[in-house]
Write a protein that holds these residues in place. Sequence first.
Motif, PDB file in Angstrom:
ATOM      1  N   ALA A  74      -2.558  23.611  12.098  1.00  0.00           N
ATOM      2  CA  ALA A  74      -1.329  23.729  12.879  1.00  0.00           C
ATOM      3  C   ALA A  74      -0.426  24.755  12.206  1.00  0.00           C
ATOM      4  O   ALA A  74      -0.661  25.142  11.054  1.00  0.00           O
ATOM      5  CB  ALA A  74      -0.623  22.382  12.983  1.00  0.00           C
ATOM      6  N   GLN A  75       0.609  25.193  12.932  1.00  0.00           N
ATOM      7  CA  GLN A  75       1.559  26.158  12.379  1.00  0.00           C
ATOM      8  C   GLN A  75       2.960  25.913  12.920  1.00  0.00           C
ATOM      9  O   GLN A  75       3.131  25.332  13.994  1.00  0.00           O
ATOM     10  CB  GLN A  75       1.149  27.599  12.721  1.00  0.00           C
ATOM     11  N   ASN A  76       3.945  26.380  12.148  1.00  0.00           N
ATOM     12  CA  ASN A  76       5.337  26.459  12.595  1.00  0.00           C
ATOM     13  C   ASN A  76       5.823  27.885  12.398  1.00  0.00           C
ATOM     14  O   ASN A  76       5.448  28.543  11.424  1.00  0.00           O
ATOM     15  CB  ASN A  76       6.254  25.549  11.768  1.00  0.00           C
ATOM     16  N   LEU A  77       6.675  28.350  13.291  1.00  0.00           N
ATOM     17  CA  LEU A  77       7.414  29.584  13.091  1.00  0.00           C
ATOM     18  C   LEU A  77       8.877  29.192  12.934  1.00  0.00           C
ATOM     19  O   LEU A  77       9.462  28.589  13.843  1.00  0.00           O
ATOM     20  CB  LEU A  77       7.248  30.532  14.283  1.00  0.00           C
ATOM     21  N   VAL A  78       9.466  29.497  11.775  1.00  0.00           N
ATOM     22  CA  VAL A  78      10.820  29.037  11.472  1.00  0.00           C
ATOM     23  C   VAL A  78      11.742  30.226  11.225  1.00  0.00           C
ATOM     24  O   VAL A  78      11.475  31.043  10.339  1.00  0.00           O
ATOM     25  CB  VAL A  78      10.825  28.101  10.238  1.00  0.00           C
ATOM     26  N   LYS A  79      12.803  30.314  12.008  1.00  0.00           N
ATOM     27  CA  LYS A  79      13.832  31.328  11.810  1.00  0.00           C
ATOM     28  C   LYS A  79      15.040  30.658  11.169  1.00  0.00           C
ATOM     29  O   LYS A  79      15.559  29.670  11.700  1.00  0.00           O
ATOM     30  CB  LYS A  79      14.232  31.969  13.136  1.00  0.00           C
ATOM     31  N   VAL A  80      15.464  31.182  10.023  1.00  0.00           N
ATOM     32  CA  VAL A  80      16.591  30.612   9.289  1.00  0.00           C
ATOM     33  C   VAL A  80      17.678  31.675   9.216  1.00  0.00           C
ATOM     34  O   VAL A  80      17.526  32.696   8.546  1.00  0.00           O
ATOM     35  CB  VAL A  80      16.173  30.169   7.870  1.00  0.00           C
ATOM     36  N   GLY A  81      18.772  31.450   9.939  1.00  0.00           N
ATOM     37  CA  GLY A  81      19.849  32.424   9.993  1.00  0.00           C
ATOM     38  C   GLY A  81      20.580  32.575   8.673  1.00  0.00           C
ATOM     39  O   GLY A  81      20.329  31.822   7.711  1.00  0.00           O
ATOM     40  N   PRO A  82      21.488  33.528   8.582  1.00  0.00           N
ATOM     41  CA  PRO A  82      22.280  33.706   7.369  1.00  0.00           C
ATOM     42  C   PRO A  82      22.975  32.405   6.967  1.00  0.00           C
ATOM     43  O   PRO A  82      23.575  31.725   7.805  1.00  0.00           O
ATOM     44  CB  PRO A  82      23.298  34.776   7.769  1.00  0.00           C
ATOM     45  N   CYS A  83      22.864  32.041   5.685  1.00  0.00           N
ATOM     46  CA  CYS A  83      23.533  30.858   5.127  1.00  0.00           C
ATOM     47  C   CYS A  83      23.070  29.539   5.747  1.00  0.00           C
ATOM     48  O   CYS A  83      23.749  28.518   5.644  1.00  0.00           O
ATOM     49  CB  CYS A  83      25.047  30.984   5.256  1.00  0.00           C
ATOM     50  N   ALA A  84      21.899  29.524   6.387  1.00  0.00           N
ATOM     51  CA  ALA A  84      21.400  28.305   7.024  1.00  0.00           C
ATOM     52  C   ALA A  84      20.293  27.668   6.184  1.00  0.00           C
ATOM     53  O   ALA A  84      19.760  28.273   5.256  1.00  0.00           O
ATOM     54  CB  ALA A  84      20.893  28.612   8.428  1.00  0.00           C
ATOM     55  N   ILE A  85      19.944  26.436   6.529  1.00  0.00           N
ATOM     56  CA  ILE A  85      18.893  25.713   5.825  1.00  0.00           C
ATOM     57  C   ILE A  85      17.995  24.983   6.816  1.00  0.00           C
ATOM     58  O   ILE A  85      18.470  24.429   7.813  1.00  0.00           O
ATOM     59  CB  ILE A  85      19.507  24.693   4.826  1.00  0.00           C
ATOM     60  N   ASN A  86      16.704  25.043   6.572  1.00  0.00           N
ATOM     61  CA  ASN A  86      15.764  24.142   7.223  1.00  0.00           C
ATOM     62  C   ASN A  86      15.798  22.873   6.374  1.00  0.00           C
ATOM     63  O   ASN A  86      15.273  22.832   5.271  1.00  0.00           O
ATOM     64  CB  ASN A  86      14.356  24.755   7.255  1.00  0.00           C
ATOM     65  N   GLN A  87      16.463  21.856   6.866  1.00  0.00           N
ATOM     66  CA  GLN A  87      16.867  20.700   6.065  1.00  0.00           C
ATOM     67  C   GLN A  87      15.704  20.010   5.342  1.00  0.00           C
ATOM     68  O   GLN A  87      14.546  20.099   5.779  1.00  0.00           O
ATOM     69  CB  GLN A  87      17.582  19.681   6.955  1.00  0.00           C
ATOM     70  N   PRO A  88      16.012  19.321   4.221  1.00  0.00           N
ATOM     71  CA  PRO A  88      14.972  18.599   3.471  1.00  0.00           C
ATOM     72  C   PRO A  88      14.170  17.660   4.364  1.00  0.00           C
ATOM     73  O   PRO A  88      14.729  16.910   5.166  1.00  0.00           O
ATOM     74  CB  PRO A  88      15.789  17.812   2.432  1.00  0.00           C
ATOM     75  N   HIS A  89      12.846  17.736   4.211  1.00  0.00           N
ATOM     76  CA  HIS A  89      11.935  16.939   5.032  1.00  0.00           C
ATOM     77  C   HIS A  89      10.594  16.874   4.321  1.00  0.00           C
ATOM     78  O   HIS A  89      10.398  17.490   3.280  1.00  0.00           O
ATOM     79  CB  HIS A  89      11.764  17.571   6.418  1.00  0.00           C
ATOM     80  N   ASN A  90       9.660  16.127   4.887  1.00  0.00           N
ATOM     81  CA  ASN A  90       8.298  16.110   4.350  1.00  0.00           C
ATOM     82  C   ASN A  90       7.297  16.063   5.485  1.00  0.00           C
ATOM     83  O   ASN A  90       7.638  15.714   6.622  1.00  0.00           O
ATOM     84  CB  ASN A  90       8.098  14.932   3.385  1.00  0.00           C
ATOM     85  N   HIS A  91       6.067  16.440   5.167  1.00  0.00           N
ATOM     86  CA  HIS A  91       4.958  16.356   6.114  1.00  0.00           C
ATOM     87  C   HIS A  91       3.968  15.331   5.549  1.00  0.00           C
ATOM     88  O   HIS A  91       3.254  15.614   4.585  1.00  0.00           O
ATOM     89  CB  HIS A  91       4.296  17.725   6.288  1.00  0.00           C
ATOM     90  N   PRO A  92       3.924  14.140   6.118  1.00  0.00           N
ATOM     91  CA  PRO A  92       3.133  13.055   5.524  1.00  0.00           C
ATOM     92  C   PRO A  92       1.624  13.264   5.549  1.00  0.00           C
ATOM     93  O   PRO A  92       0.912  12.623   4.786  1.00  0.00           O
ATOM     94  CB  PRO A  92       3.527  11.829   6.360  1.00  0.00           C
ATOM     95  N   ARG A  93       1.132  14.168   6.407  1.00  0.00           N
ATOM     96  CA  ARG A  93      -0.321  14.287   6.551  1.00  0.00           C
ATOM     97  C   ARG A  93      -0.885  15.649   6.159  1.00  0.00           C
ATOM     98  O   ARG A  93      -2.064  15.914   6.412  1.00  0.00           O
ATOM     99  CB  ARG A  93      -0.719  13.962   7.996  1.00  0.00           C
ATOM    100  N   ALA A  94      -0.088  16.531   5.538  1.00  0.00           N
ATOM    101  CA  ALA A  94      -0.641  17.848   5.228  1.00  0.00           C
ATOM    102  C   ALA A  94       0.174  18.603   4.185  1.00  0.00           C
ATOM    103  O   ALA A  94       1.394  18.475   4.108  1.00  0.00           O
ATOM    104  CB  ALA A  94      -0.727  18.704   6.494  1.00  0.00           C
ATOM    105  N   THR A  95      -0.539  19.409   3.403  1.00  0.00           N
ATOM    106  CA  THR A  95       0.075  20.414   2.547  1.00  0.00           C
ATOM    107  C   THR A  95       0.578  21.550   3.437  1.00  0.00           C
ATOM    108  O   THR A  95       0.031  21.805   4.509  1.00  0.00           O
ATOM    109  CB  THR A  95      -0.968  20.946   1.543  1.00  0.00           C
ATOM    110  N   GLU A  96       1.640  22.216   2.993  1.00  0.00           N
ATOM    111  CA  GLU A  96       2.193  23.340   3.748  1.00  0.00           C
ATOM    112  C   GLU A  96       2.007  24.635   2.959  1.00  0.00           C
ATOM    113  O   GLU A  96       2.257  24.676   1.759  1.00  0.00           O
ATOM    114  CB  GLU A  96       3.688  23.106   3.996  1.00  0.00           C
ATOM    115  N   ILE A  97       1.549  25.679   3.638  1.00  0.00           N
ATOM    116  CA  ILE A  97       1.458  27.017   3.043  1.00  0.00           C
ATOM    117  C   ILE A  97       2.305  27.940   3.903  1.00  0.00           C
ATOM    118  O   ILE A  97       1.986  28.192   5.061  1.00  0.00           O
ATOM    119  CB  ILE A  97      -0.005  27.507   2.985  1.00  0.00           C
TER     120      ILE A  97
END
Length: 222
Positions: A83-106
């Motif tokens: 699976a994949q995600n495409l994440v756009k993070v604007g100036p001074c923004a954060i993709n908030q703390p979270h976890n993925h219970p079933r997979a490592t993320e690269i």
Amino acid sequence: MTTMKAFSLLLAALSISLCSAQTTLDMNDLDFIPEVRQRSLFTAAGFIYKFETVTEKTVWGDLRTMFVNVNPSLATLPGEGAAQNLVKVGPCAINQPHNHPRATEISHITEGELLFGFAEENGGRPFIGGNATKGQTVIVPQGVIHFAQNLGCKQAQFIASFPNRDPGTQTTASTFFRLPLSAIRATTGLSEKEIQKIMKSVSGNVNPSLDLVCAKRCSMAY
């Protein structure tokens, strides 16, 4: 009717029943798709795609997923799939703390610079993190709480890949405040009034969210 003849008729009926079941299989059952259906799913429309489904979106950025619920052809891949995600993070923004219970993320940074960080399990190191720039890749172990924060004044973007067709996402703050009030009170030592105030703030601060100190430094209107 002989026993052997009756048994043959029973097998024939069972075979017809199984074929009918495959013909009418609910395609929402993504964990069991017969091989013939797999071949029909894995078409040009299935293996060439765009990140069109927006899972989370604010004025500070957005998250577009390509999990099995969005693209059923991922269910045709061997093992746990991908699976994949495409994440756009604007100036001074954060993709908030979270976890993925079933997979490592690269995650591969395709634009800008991001602070990636995560905390290990109990007894591990309290925090591991660093800045990653365009062209670099970050590895986040399965299950750990992590985030991606843009502390710069320009947009950043990354693609997160997972060796699982449904890695799952559990946002830390909002998940914690779904617990019973008694559990939150005992864990934090805060009063009910203080907890309600924080809960209101967390629910109103949807993902991706803004760092106000950084926004002031970048002279952003908010």
